[in-house]
Design a protein around this motif. Structure first.
Motif, PDB file in Angstrom:
ATOM      1  N   TYR A 132       0.790  -1.232   0.000  1.00  0.00           N
ATOM      2  CA  TYR A 132       0.000   0.000   0.000  1.00  0.00           C
ATOM      3  C   TYR A 132       0.826   1.288   0.000  1.00  0.00           C
ATOM      4  O   TYR A 132       0.259   2.375  -0.153  1.00  0.00           O
ATOM      5  N   ALA A 133       2.135   1.172   0.191  1.00  0.00           N
ATOM      6  CA  ALA A 133       2.993   2.359   0.113  1.00  0.00           C
ATOM      7  C   ALA A 133       4.303   1.989  -0.577  1.00  0.00           C
ATOM      8  O   ALA A 133       5.383   2.191  -0.024  1.00  0.00           O
ATOM      9  N   PRO A 134       4.212   1.441  -1.797  1.00  0.00           N
ATOM     10  CA  PRO A 134       5.425   0.956  -2.480  1.00  0.00           C
ATOM     11  C   PRO A 134       6.441   2.064  -2.759  1.00  0.00           C
ATOM     12  O   PRO A 134       7.639   1.800  -2.839  1.00  0.00           O
ATOM     13  N   ASP A 135       5.957   3.314  -2.887  1.00  0.00           N
ATOM     14  CA  ASP A 135       6.880   4.416  -3.130  1.00  0.00           C
ATOM     15  C   ASP A 135       7.523   4.922  -1.835  1.00  0.00           C
ATOM     16  O   ASP A 135       8.464   5.704  -1.867  1.00  0.00           O
ATOM     17  N   ARG A 136       6.991   4.441  -0.698  1.00  0.00           N
ATOM     18  CA  ARG A 136       7.465   4.830   0.637  1.00  0.00           C
ATOM     19  C   ARG A 136       7.467   6.335   0.840  1.00  0.00           C
ATOM     20  O   ARG A 136       8.301   6.892   1.548  1.00  0.00           O
ATOM     21  N   SER A 137       6.515   7.008   0.194  1.00  0.00           N
ATOM     22  CA  SER A 137       6.387   8.445   0.400  1.00  0.00           C
ATOM     23  C   SER A 137       5.829   8.713   1.793  1.00  0.00           C
ATOM     24  O   SER A 137       5.175   7.860   2.396  1.00  0.00           O
ATOM     25  N   PHE A 138       6.095   9.900   2.310  1.00  0.00           N
ATOM     26  CA  PHE A 138       5.681  10.259   3.662  1.00  0.00           C
ATOM     27  C   PHE A 138       4.172  10.100   3.843  1.00  0.00           C
ATOM     28  O   PHE A 138       3.709   9.491   4.802  1.00  0.00           O
ATOM     29  N   VAL A 139       3.399  10.622   2.889  1.00  0.00           N
ATOM     30  CA  VAL A 139       1.934  10.576   2.995  1.00  0.00           C
ATOM     31  C   VAL A 139       1.431   9.141   2.960  1.00  0.00           C
ATOM     32  O   VAL A 139       0.563   8.748   3.756  1.00  0.00           O
ATOM     33  N   SER A 140       1.959   8.322   2.057  1.00  0.00           N
ATOM     34  CA  SER A 140       1.520   6.929   1.948  1.00  0.00           C
ATOM     35  C   SER A 140       1.811   6.145   3.213  1.00  0.00           C
ATOM     36  O   SER A 140       0.973   5.388   3.702  1.00  0.00           O
ATOM     37  N   VAL A 141       3.006   6.324   3.762  1.00  0.00           N
ATOM     38  CA  VAL A 141       3.394   5.610   4.986  1.00  0.00           C
ATOM     39  C   VAL A 141       2.517   6.040   6.152  1.00  0.00           C
ATOM     40  O   VAL A 141       2.068   5.210   6.949  1.00  0.00           O
ATOM     41  N   ILE A 142       2.247   7.346   6.252  1.00  0.00           N
ATOM     42  CA  ILE A 142       1.370   7.859   7.318  1.00  0.00           C
ATOM     43  C   ILE A 142      -0.028   7.268   7.189  1.00  0.00           C
ATOM     44  O   ILE A 142      -0.650   6.869   8.185  1.00  0.00           O
ATOM     45  N   LEU A 143      -0.547   7.172   5.975  1.00  0.00           N
ATOM     46  CA  LEU A 143      -1.885   6.614   5.759  1.00  0.00           C
ATOM     47  C   LEU A 143      -1.952   5.144   6.167  1.00  0.00           C
ATOM     48  O   LEU A 143      -2.934   4.698   6.761  1.00  0.00           O
ATOM     49  N   VAL A 144      -0.906   4.388   5.856  1.00  0.00           N
ATOM     50  CA  VAL A 144      -0.876   2.975   6.243  1.00  0.00           C
ATOM     51  C   VAL A 144      -0.873   2.848   7.770  1.00  0.00           C
ATOM     52  O   VAL A 144      -1.641   2.078   8.345  1.00  0.00           O
ATOM     53  N   ALA A 145      -0.015   3.610   8.423  1.00  0.00           N
ATOM     54  CA  ALA A 145       0.052   3.567   9.888  1.00  0.00           C
ATOM     55  C   ALA A 145      -1.276   4.009  10.508  1.00  0.00           C
ATOM     56  O   ALA A 145      -1.748   3.411  11.488  1.00  0.00           O
ATOM     57  N   ALA A 146      -1.901   5.041   9.932  1.00  0.00           N
ATOM     58  CA  ALA A 146      -3.180   5.534  10.451  1.00  0.00           C
ATOM     59  C   ALA A 146      -4.279   4.493  10.292  1.00  0.00           C
ATOM     60  O   ALA A 146      -5.129   4.323  11.180  1.00  0.00           O
ATOM     61  N   ALA A 147      -4.281   3.790   9.170  1.00  0.00           N
ATOM     62  CA  ALA A 147      -5.290   2.749   8.939  1.00  0.00           C
ATOM     63  C   ALA A 147      -5.181   1.658   9.992  1.00  0.00           C
ATOM     64  O   ALA A 147      -6.198   1.207  10.549  1.00  0.00           O
ATOM     65  N   PHE A 148      -3.969   1.242  10.291  1.00  0.00           N
ATOM     66  CA  PHE A 148      -3.779   0.210  11.314  1.00  0.00           C
ATOM     67  C   PHE A 148      -4.168   0.722  12.695  1.00  0.00           C
ATOM     68  O   PHE A 148      -4.763  -0.003  13.494  1.00  0.00           O
ATOM     69  N   THR A 149      -3.858   1.977  12.977  1.00  0.00           N
ATOM     70  CA  THR A 149      -4.230   2.554  14.263  1.00  0.00           C
ATOM     71  C   THR A 149      -5.747   2.585  14.420  1.00  0.00           C
ATOM     72  O   THR A 149      -6.274   2.312  15.506  1.00  0.00           O
ATOM     73  N   LEU A 150      -6.441   2.877  13.337  1.00  0.00           N
ATOM     74  CA  LEU A 150      -7.901   2.990  13.371  1.00  0.00           C
ATOM     75  C   LEU A 150      -8.589   1.661  13.628  1.00  0.00           C
ATOM     76  O   LEU A 150      -9.528   1.579  14.435  1.00  0.00           O
TER      77      LEU A 150
END
Length: 199
Positions: A132-150
């Motif tokens: 879900y964040a293959p480019d490892r961009s800041f926004v993508s990584v934050i979104l992945v972490a936020a999804a798991f937190t939710l």
């Protein structure tokens, strides 16, 4: 990240965290031994620790593993040794009568730190970033972490609740010992698919 991808990410996060693994087996044992309320810091620590692991994996740990594969192998060895020790502690846990005086549930910080030696947490974090964040961009990584937190807190809380459901049945010392040994065996068994898959 489009809505369809975000929905897929939330589904992945829920399935990844609600399925059996070291965290959930330990939460079930904690719920049975200490009750739901006293297990809440343990649950919160898992959520926080997993989010931090995902953030750091996206920030550069994956690149380190790719560049120096022996680091990942060493980490897996440490994970296995620690989980075997933890399984022994679960199997030999104090009976209910003495648990309140000599035992205590995992703290927030202990649960957060445990994610770093939890093979399933590593498998989840690295897979989530890869997919879900293959480019490892800041926004993508934050979104992945936020999804798991939710989604992870409600997902894992089911296991602590299940532990409380069988708590009364475990008032018998023999049944409690059998339960703890079974949880320890499942904890060890949970290593096989994770390590076997290279996670």
């Amino acid at each position: 990240m489009g809505l369809s991808v975000l929905a897929a990410l939330l589904g992945f996060a829920f399935v990844a965290t609600v399925t059996p693994g070291p965290n959930n087996l330990m939460l079930m044992a904690s719920g049975a031994n200490f009750g739901f309320g006293r297990t809440l810091p343990h649950m919160a620590g898992i959520v926080a620790g997993l989010a931090v692991l995902i953030l750091l994996a996206g920030a550069g740990l994956m690149a380190l593993f790719e560049a120096v594969p022996v680091v990942r192998t060493l980490l897996q060895i440490i994970c296995v040794v620690y989980l075997l020790w933890l399984a022994w502690k679960v199997a030999t846990a104090a009976p209910l009568a003495s648990a309140s005086s000599g035992s205590r549930p995992m703290t927030f910080m202990q649960a957060a730190a445990f994610q770093w030696v939890n093979p399933k947490a590593w498998a989840i974090g690295l897979s989530a970033i890869t997919i879900y964040a293959p480019d490892r961009s800041f926004v993508s990584v934050i979104l992945v972490a936020a999804a798991f937190t939710l989604v992870s807190f409600p997902a894992i809380s089911v296991w602590a609740w299940l532990g409380t459901v069988i708590r009364r049945w475990l008032s018998d010392a023999k049944r409690r010992r059998t339960f703890n040994v079974a949880m320890a065996c499942l904890l060890v068994a949970s290593l096989y698919p994770i390590l076997g898959a290279g996670g």
